[in-house]
Design a protein around this motif. Sequence first.
Motif, PDB file in Angstrom:
ATOM      1  N   LEU A   1       0.759  -1.358  -0.110  1.00  0.00           N
ATOM      2  CA  LEU A   1      -0.225   0.070  -0.155  1.00  0.00           C
ATOM      3  C   LEU A   1       0.924   1.416  -0.194  1.00  0.00           C
ATOM      4  N   LEU A   2       2.279   1.295  -0.029  1.00  0.00           N
ATOM      5  CA  LEU A   2       3.142   2.201   0.131  1.00  0.00           C
ATOM      6  C   LEU A   2       2.876   3.090  -1.313  1.00  0.00           C
ATOM      7  N   GLY A   3       2.670   4.591  -1.155  1.00  0.00           N
ATOM      8  CA  GLY A   3       2.480   5.270  -2.387  1.00  0.00           C
ATOM      9  C   GLY A   3       1.167   5.788  -2.562  1.00  0.00           C
ATOM     10  N   PHE A   4       0.105   4.887  -2.102  1.00  0.00           N
ATOM     11  CA  PHE A   4      -1.423   5.059  -2.311  1.00  0.00           C
ATOM     12  C   PHE A   4      -1.810   6.173  -1.325  1.00  0.00           C
ATOM     13  N   ASP A   5      -2.609   7.158  -1.983  1.00  0.00           N
ATOM     14  CA  ASP A   5      -3.456   8.031  -1.140  1.00  0.00           C
ATOM     15  C   ASP A   5      -4.407   7.307  -0.120  1.00  0.00           C
ATOM     16  N   MET A   6      -4.202   7.482   1.056  1.00  0.00           N
ATOM     17  CA  MET A   6      -5.314   6.551   1.989  1.00  0.00           C
ATOM     18  C   MET A   6      -6.388   7.641   2.516  1.00  0.00           C
ATOM     19  N   GLU A   7      -7.311   6.923   2.774  1.00  0.00           N
ATOM     20  CA  GLU A   7      -8.493   7.406   3.697  1.00  0.00           C
ATOM     21  C   GLU A   7      -8.798   6.448   4.846  1.00  0.00           C
ATOM     22  N   LEU A   8      -8.627   7.119   6.032  1.00  0.00           N
ATOM     23  CA  LEU A   8      -8.859   6.221   7.223  1.00  0.00           C
ATOM     24  C   LEU A   8     -10.084   6.938   7.910  1.00  0.00           C
ATOM     25  N   MET A   9     -10.703   6.055   8.440  1.00  0.00           N
ATOM     26  CA  MET A   9     -12.142   6.451   9.427  1.00  0.00           C
ATOM     27  C   MET A   9     -11.840   6.082  10.762  1.00  0.00           C
TER      28      MET A   9
ATOM     29  N   HIS B   1     -13.803  -4.337  11.343  1.00  0.00           N
ATOM     30  CA  HIS B   1     -15.036  -4.850  10.883  1.00  0.00           C
ATOM     31  C   HIS B   1     -15.922  -3.734  10.515  1.00  0.00           C
ATOM     32  N   THR B   2     -15.416  -2.294  10.772  1.00  0.00           N
ATOM     33  CA  THR B   2     -16.495  -1.578  10.196  1.00  0.00           C
ATOM     34  C   THR B   2     -15.925  -0.951   8.663  1.00  0.00           C
ATOM     35  N   ARG B   3     -14.936  -1.532   7.969  1.00  0.00           N
ATOM     36  CA  ARG B   3     -14.609  -0.952   6.770  1.00  0.00           C
ATOM     37  C   ARG B   3     -14.048   0.381   6.640  1.00  0.00           C
ATOM     38  N   SER B   4     -12.845   0.705   7.459  1.00  0.00           N
ATOM     39  CA  SER B   4     -12.334   1.883   7.585  1.00  0.00           C
ATOM     40  C   SER B   4     -11.002   2.348   6.874  1.00  0.00           C
ATOM     41  N   ILE B   5     -10.791   1.425   6.040  1.00  0.00           N
ATOM     42  CA  ILE B   5      -9.665   1.811   5.362  1.00  0.00           C
ATOM     43  C   ILE B   5      -9.787   1.826   3.926  1.00  0.00           C
ATOM     44  N   PHE B   6      -9.539   3.041   3.284  1.00  0.00           N
ATOM     45  CA  PHE B   6      -9.823   3.030   1.602  1.00  0.00           C
ATOM     46  C   PHE B   6      -8.353   3.601   1.252  1.00  0.00           C
ATOM     47  N   VAL B   7      -8.298   3.366  -0.381  1.00  0.00           N
ATOM     48  CA  VAL B   7      -7.026   3.919  -1.018  1.00  0.00           C
ATOM     49  C   VAL B   7      -8.081   4.688  -2.141  1.00  0.00           C
ATOM     50  N   HIS B   8      -7.218   5.959  -2.466  1.00  0.00           N
ATOM     51  CA  HIS B   8      -7.863   6.697  -3.768  1.00  0.00           C
ATOM     52  C   HIS B   8      -6.818   6.323  -5.012  1.00  0.00           C
ATOM     53  N   ARG B   9      -7.329   5.756  -6.213  1.00  0.00           N
ATOM     54  CA  ARG B   9      -6.699   5.665  -7.089  1.00  0.00           C
ATOM     55  C   ARG B   9      -7.479   5.920  -8.421  1.00  0.00           C
TER      56      ARG B   9
ATOM     57  N   GLY C   1      -9.180   8.557  -9.363  1.00  0.00           N
ATOM     58  CA  GLY C   1     -10.391   9.320  -9.187  1.00  0.00           C
ATOM     59  C   GLY C   1     -11.339   8.403  -8.216  1.00  0.00           C
ATOM     60  N   LYS C   2     -11.038   7.157  -8.068  1.00  0.00           N
ATOM     61  CA  LYS C   2     -11.871   6.016  -7.310  1.00  0.00           C
ATOM     62  C   LYS C   2     -11.663   5.982  -5.708  1.00  0.00           C
ATOM     63  N   ARG C   3     -12.462   5.564  -4.953  1.00  0.00           N
ATOM     64  CA  ARG C   3     -12.404   5.184  -3.724  1.00  0.00           C
ATOM     65  C   ARG C   3     -12.558   3.562  -3.542  1.00  0.00           C
ATOM     66  N   LEU C   4     -11.380   3.258  -3.165  1.00  0.00           N
ATOM     67  CA  LEU C   4     -11.291   1.756  -3.177  1.00  0.00           C
ATOM     68  C   LEU C   4     -11.422   1.164  -1.825  1.00  0.00           C
ATOM     69  N   MET C   5     -12.121   0.075  -1.496  1.00  0.00           N
ATOM     70  CA  MET C   5     -11.751  -0.615  -0.229  1.00  0.00           C
ATOM     71  C   MET C   5     -10.616  -1.445  -0.448  1.00  0.00           C
ATOM     72  N   VAL C   6      -9.921  -1.607   0.585  1.00  0.00           N
ATOM     73  CA  VAL C   6      -8.575  -2.398   0.871  1.00  0.00           C
ATOM     74  C   VAL C   6      -9.160  -3.927   1.316  1.00  0.00           C
ATOM     75  N   THR C   7      -9.190  -4.808   0.401  1.00  0.00           N
ATOM     76  CA  THR C   7      -9.362  -6.294   0.935  1.00  0.00           C
ATOM     77  C   THR C   7      -8.417  -7.052   0.205  1.00  0.00           C
ATOM     78  N   TYR C   8      -8.364  -8.522   0.712  1.00  0.00           N
ATOM     79  CA  TYR C   8      -7.259  -9.331   0.312  1.00  0.00           C
ATOM     80  C   TYR C   8      -8.184 -10.644  -0.238  1.00  0.00           C
ATOM     81  N   TRP C   9      -7.473 -11.103  -1.245  1.00  0.00           N
ATOM     82  CA  TRP C   9      -8.061 -12.426  -1.802  1.00  0.00           C
ATOM     83  C   TRP C   9      -7.490 -13.600  -2.054  1.00  0.00           C
ATOM     84  N   CYS C  10      -7.861 -14.675  -1.839  1.00  0.00           N
ATOM     85  CA  CYS C  10      -7.092 -16.054  -2.100  1.00  0.00           C
ATOM     86  C   CYS C  10      -7.813 -16.556  -3.107  1.00  0.00           C
ATOM     87  N   ASP C  11      -6.836 -16.777  -4.264  1.00  0.00           N
ATOM     88  CA  ASP C  11      -7.280 -16.966  -5.612  1.00  0.00           C
ATOM     89  C   ASP C  11      -7.384 -18.779  -5.654  1.00  0.00           C
ATOM     90  N   VAL C  12      -6.755 -19.402  -4.776  1.00  0.00           N
ATOM     91  CA  VAL C  12      -7.015 -20.858  -4.585  1.00  0.00           C
ATOM     92  C   VAL C  12      -8.278 -21.267  -3.700  1.00  0.00           C
TER      93      VAL C  12
END
Length: 106
Positions: free
Chosen positions: A33-41, A56-64, A66-77
């Motif tokens: 996440l280094l270098g992203f514009d972050m928004e923290l609630m 659990h309140t979904r309080s971390i976002f990045v902006h890229r 012009g979009k506000r994006l939620m930070v999540t993690y995904w397992c492809d397997v």
Amino acid sequence: MAGGRPALRTPAGALVYPSGDEPTMGVLRDQRLLGFDMELMGAFTSPDRFTVNPIHTRSIFVHRDGKRLMVTYWCDVCAIRTYTPGKCWCCQEETALDLREKDDAP
């Protein structure tokens, strides 16, 4: 990171040290996440300290792009979404950073 702890630079140039629950701290320490514009609630506890709301309140976002994006993690397997980095609880593979416009999991 400043001295091994997460730090964010405000538009005015000041350093702010965020804190929160352990899953939140995992996100704040994620080098991807280094270098992203972050928004923290949350709330300031002093001019240079900010407590982020619980994960659990979904309080971390990045902006890229012009979009506000939620930070999540995904397992492809296993097709499992989490909200903090680390190993998948099922297969133990490392989860991938997956920035999303909205939480329409999976």
